[in-house]
Motif scaffolding. Structure first.
Motif, PDB file in Angstrom:
ATOM      1  N   LYS A 197     -31.767  -7.435  23.517  1.00 14.86           N
ATOM      2  CA  LYS A 197     -31.955  -7.481  24.969  1.00 14.86           C
ATOM      3  C   LYS A 197     -30.632  -7.585  25.714  1.00 14.86           C
ATOM      4  O   LYS A 197     -30.439  -6.972  26.769  1.00 14.86           O
ATOM      5  N   GLN A 198     -29.712  -8.356  25.172  1.00 19.56           N
ATOM      6  CA  GLN A 198     -28.423  -8.521  25.834  1.00 19.56           C
ATOM      7  C   GLN A 198     -27.682  -7.190  25.923  1.00 19.56           C
ATOM      8  O   GLN A 198     -27.141  -6.845  26.987  1.00 19.56           O
ATOM      9  N   ARG A 199     -27.666  -6.456  24.840  1.00 25.13           N
ATOM     10  CA  ARG A 199     -26.972  -5.159  24.843  1.00 25.13           C
ATOM     11  C   ARG A 199     -27.681  -4.172  25.752  1.00 25.13           C
ATOM     12  O   ARG A 199     -27.044  -3.403  26.477  1.00 25.13           O
ATOM     13  N   ALA A 200     -29.021  -4.175  25.723  1.00 23.02           N
ATOM     14  CA  ALA A 200     -29.773  -3.262  26.576  1.00 23.02           C
ATOM     15  C   ALA A 200     -29.538  -3.562  28.050  1.00 23.02           C
ATOM     16  O   ALA A 200     -29.337  -2.640  28.863  1.00 23.02           O
ATOM     17  N   ASP A 201     -29.549  -4.849  28.423  1.00 21.77           N
ATOM     18  CA  ASP A 201     -29.310  -5.218  29.825  1.00 21.77           C
ATOM     19  C   ASP A 201     -27.907  -4.832  30.259  1.00 21.77           C
ATOM     20  O   ASP A 201     -27.704  -4.350  31.388  1.00 21.77           O
ATOM     21  N   ALA A 202     -26.928  -5.021  29.392  1.00 26.01           N
ATOM     22  CA  ALA A 202     -25.548  -4.653  29.729  1.00 26.01           C
ATOM     23  C   ALA A 202     -25.428  -3.144  29.934  1.00 26.01           C
ATOM     24  O   ALA A 202     -24.736  -2.670  30.849  1.00 26.01           O
ATOM     25  N   TYR A 203     -26.109  -2.381  29.088  1.00 24.27           N
ATOM     26  CA  TYR A 203     -26.072  -0.925  29.216  1.00 24.27           C
ATOM     27  C   TYR A 203     -26.728  -0.481  30.519  1.00 24.27           C
ATOM     28  O   TYR A 203     -26.190   0.379  31.237  1.00 24.27           O
TER      29      TYR A 203
END
Length: 388
Positions: A56-62
């Motif tokens: 989720k963290q990587r997806a939100d950052a993207y």
């Protein structure tokens, strides 16, 4: 709405499905708001779902970076229909199939409990035996209710026409997923090119990472369900669509073997070890061989097996498809042997037990392949000679 392009033998519209569609829906209204409640729920659904290879963290950052930078493509009619149909199947038939499988397990356990208590009433106390007829009748009524529910699900989930239509759609899904990792991004108009593996996890492109995990999971779960409960669907002419070669790739003979081999050979593209294990399940079931044909077979069932097992025709047909596939000849054996080692790190809470099941399936698959053709034995020997 998805049927016209999914039923196309040439899969000509696969290139129209843009992974950016997910980003566009997830970011809809994020900059200026203005969404009503229904639109907000849709946007939230596509933003919060589990990604195929990103937490989720990587997806939100993207998504935040895309919101500030390059705008996402709006897609069009075909990606609208494709992703909506995939989500509908995910929420409906696929989840219902999982419920069906769990119901079968509950019925089996419940029936076994009733039979065990009926056969050994002496193990109960006198007070328990006195009330046993009433309790047993209550349990039989509950069992009858579960069996009626099973019959209702049978009529829906095992309808041959519905299964064939779903198989055709997941043929298109597999083609879309293969195109996303294709080295040339040109599949199926050009032959599939296995992506390089030099970069490890770094080679996985961001557009792939952001795809919904359920696209891969539902495809695998559907294939496993069909193999287990309706194997005739696999070789049904209505589900094949193509005729092979220039007349279009066939679902079972061309696309499914390619899909399984490609994602086993490039495991970095899928972060969920459960999905990789399910790919091994598919291989194990479709390369099944009577274990009594092994030199070291030990009879643990007291000779209760029939004289010979009748295997479904799909098994022989799938093995022929593997034999004819250049990619399978080059990548399948190394992929299975690597996964046999890598499964040590499954990441699941039950990994201590999971790894034994997965390794058993890999071993059974390897034995079936070795018995089938010397080329698989040679590929195994070559793998160990070239591996440090």
């Amino acid at each position: 709405l998805a049927e016209p392009f999914a039923n196309d033998a040439a899969l000509a519209r696969v290139g129209r499905v843009d992974a950016d569609w997910i980003v566009a829906r997830a970011l809809r209204g994020a900059a200026d708001g203005g969404l009503d409640d229904e639109q907000h729920h849709i946007s939230t659904y596509w933003r919060e779902l589990t990604r195929v290879n990103a937490d989720k963290q990587r997806a939100d950052a993207y998504l935040d970076a895309r919101l500030q930078g390059q705008p996402a493509a709006n897609g069009g009619f075909i990606p609208d229909c494709f992703f909506t149909a995939a989500a509908a199947l995910h929420l409906g038939p696929i989840s219902t199939a999982a419920r069906f499988v769990e119901l079968l397990k509950r019925i089996s356990r419940f029936r076994g409990d009733i039979e065990r208590i009926e056969q050994t009433p002496e193990l109960l106390t006198p007070a328990q035996r006195a009330g046993l007829p009433v309790v047993l009748q209550r349990w039989r009524d509950q069992l009858l209710g579960m069996e009626r529910e099973k019959c209702a699900l049978d009529a829906q989930l095992l309808d041959p026409r519905r299964l064939a239509a779903s198989m055709v759609f997941y043929r298109f899904v597999m083609a879309v997923l293969l195109r996303q990792i294709d080295g040339r991004r040109a599949f199926p108009q050009q032959a599939f090119q296995m992506p390089a593996e030099d970069g490890g996890d770094q080679q996985v492109p961001e557009h792939w990472r952001m795809l919904p995990e359920f696209l891969v999971e539902d495809t695998v779960e559907f294939v496993v369900f069909v193999i287990t409960y309706a194997p005739d669907t696999l070789i049904d002419g209505a589900a094949q669509v193509g005729q092979g070669g220039e007349t279009g790739l066939r679902t079972f003979d061309d696309i499914l073997p390619l899909f399984v081999v490609a994602f086993l050979a490039r495991p970095d593209f899928i972060s969920n070890p459960y999905l990789k294990a399910k790919l091994v399940d598919i291989l194990h079931m479709l390369t099944y061989r009577d274990p009594r044909e092994d030199d070291d077979y030990v009879d643990t069932l007291g000779g209760n097996l029939p004289g010979s097992l009748r295997l479904h025709p799909s098994i022989q047909r799938f093995q022929c498809a593997l034999d004819d596939s250049a990619l399978a000849r080059a990548y399948l054996i190394p992929a299975l042997l690597r996964f046999y080692v890598d499964v040590e790190q499954t990441g699941a809470s039950s990994q201590f037990y999971d790894k034994f099941n997965i390794r058993y399936y890999i071993a059974r698959t390897l034995r079936a392949l070795w018995a089938r053709a010397p080329r698989y034995v040679e590929a195994t020997r070559r793998f160990f000679m070239q591996t440090d």
